[in-house]
Design a protein around this motif. Structure first.
Motif, PDB file in Angstrom:
ATOM      1  N   GLY A 129       0.679  -0.934   0.284  1.00 27.81           N
ATOM      2  CA  GLY A 129      -0.605  -0.241  -0.014  1.00 27.81           C
ATOM      3  C   GLY A 129       0.727   1.617   0.066  1.00 27.81           C
ATOM      4  O   GLY A 129       0.224   2.571  -0.956  1.00 27.81           O
ATOM      5  N   GLN A 130       1.647   1.192   0.698  1.00 24.52           N
ATOM      6  CA  GLN A 130       2.972   2.289   0.927  1.00 24.52           C
ATOM      7  C   GLN A 130       3.389   2.007  -0.861  1.00 24.52           C
ATOM      8  O   GLN A 130       3.327   4.021  -1.282  1.00 24.52           O
ATOM      9  N   ASP A 133       1.192   4.251  -2.976  1.00 19.83           N
ATOM     10  CA  ASP A 133       0.935   5.754  -2.528  1.00 19.83           C
ATOM     11  C   ASP A 133       2.047   6.707  -3.390  1.00 19.83           C
ATOM     12  O   ASP A 133       1.624   7.435  -3.424  1.00 19.83           O
ATOM     13  N   SER A 139      -0.303   3.661  -9.078  1.00 20.82           N
ATOM     14  CA  SER A 139      -1.498   4.094  -8.704  1.00 20.82           C
ATOM     15  C   SER A 139      -2.731   3.575  -9.413  1.00 20.82           C
ATOM     16  O   SER A 139      -3.545   3.332  -9.649  1.00 20.82           O
ATOM     17  N   HIS A 185      -7.804   2.111  -2.622  1.00 21.54           N
ATOM     18  CA  HIS A 185      -6.875   2.308  -1.412  1.00 21.54           C
ATOM     19  C   HIS A 185      -7.508   1.649  -0.247  1.00 21.54           C
ATOM     20  O   HIS A 185      -6.977   1.042   1.043  1.00 21.54           O
ATOM     21  N   THR A 189      -6.724  -0.550   2.977  1.00 27.21           N
ATOM     22  CA  THR A 189      -6.751  -0.303   4.534  1.00 27.21           C
ATOM     23  C   THR A 189      -7.116  -1.585   5.140  1.00 27.21           C
ATOM     24  O   THR A 189      -6.873  -1.995   6.321  1.00 27.21           O
ATOM     25  N   THR A 207       1.500  10.250  10.019  1.00 21.21           N
ATOM     26  CA  THR A 207       1.618  11.668   9.016  1.00 21.21           C
ATOM     27  C   THR A 207       2.997  12.187   9.204  1.00 21.21           C
ATOM     28  O   THR A 207       2.692  12.932  10.856  1.00 21.21           O
TER      29      THR A 207
END
Length: 229
Positions: A129-130, A133, A139, A185, A189, A207
């Motif tokens: 996922g990272q 992103d 993506s 996405h 998650t 973040t």
């Protein structure tokens, strides 16, 4: 899910957990793949979803209808589990689909847990996922609504086969299909969170303005461990 659907799903999960306790890890994975295939069938066939969630038909009749279609095409364990699922009361056809997808995912995670791979699967999902992103072009390719899911799944297999566990690859493909009606996405998650829940853990999303160094990341992890255990 509404209350009736949650109760029906819970009954299927209880049957799944009882099955997992007496099965070999690879057998559980095979059953999970079959459950996900049934979920795929329900996704493609809205009329079948409606028939299998019709409250006017007794649960036994709905189970018999599905068994007539799937006997000999999936294993007896998967057939038993979807029979329990379909026999329950569902508030809407979409919630039956959601229950079937979730049951397949839980079975896959249970198989990974039994094999001692659940922590790695969770980590691989999170890191993928990272990666997505951080690469807008990738993506865009994976979330392109015009491209067929099978085409995007082929790209995932090219990227991950041999680099991630088979369960991870399958779960990313589930995310591509819009697990639980979510975006790619959002689905990815949620799958990370489900893996963490099965390990009795929580996922912390942090973040930062700039990438953390190894020492900073380690200190952050230590601090979160002190706070949450």
């Amino acid at each position: 899910m509404q209350a009736a659907s949650r109760e029906s799903y819970r009954a299927a999960v209880e049957r799944l957990e009882a099955y997992v306790r007496g099965a070999q890890p690879q057998t559980v994975v095979t059953t999970a793949d079959e459950l996900l295939a049934v979920a795929g069938l329900l996704r493609r066939e809205p009329r079948l979803r409606r028939a299998l969630s019709d409250p006017a038909r007794p649960g036994a009749d709905r189970s018999a209808l599905l068994a007539g279609m799937l006997t000999g095409k999936i294993g007896t364990d998967a057939l038993d589990l979807v029979g329990v699922l379909v026999a329950g009361r569902w508030s809407a056809p979409s919630e039956l689909l959601e229950g079937a997808e979730r049951l397949g995912v839980e079975a896959l995670l249970a198989g990974a847990e039994a094999a001692g791979d659940l922590g790695e699967v969770e980590d691989e999902l999170f890191r993928f996922g990272q990666l997505v992103d951080g690469q807008p072009q990738l993506s865009n390719l994976l979330t392109d609504p015009i491209a067929p899911v099978t085409q995007r799944a082929g790209l995932v297999r090219d990227l991950l086969t041999g680099k991630a566990r088979p369960a991870t690859v399958t779960l990313v493909e589930v995310a591509l299909s819009g697990f639980g009606g979510r975006s790619f996405h959002g689905a990815l998650t949620r799958l990370v969170e489900l893996a963490a829940e099965r390990r009795d853990r929580q996922v912390a999303y942090v973040t930062v303005a700039a990438p953390l160094g190894d020492d900073e990341e380690r200190r952050l992890g230590d601090r979160l461990s002190q706070i949450y255990g």
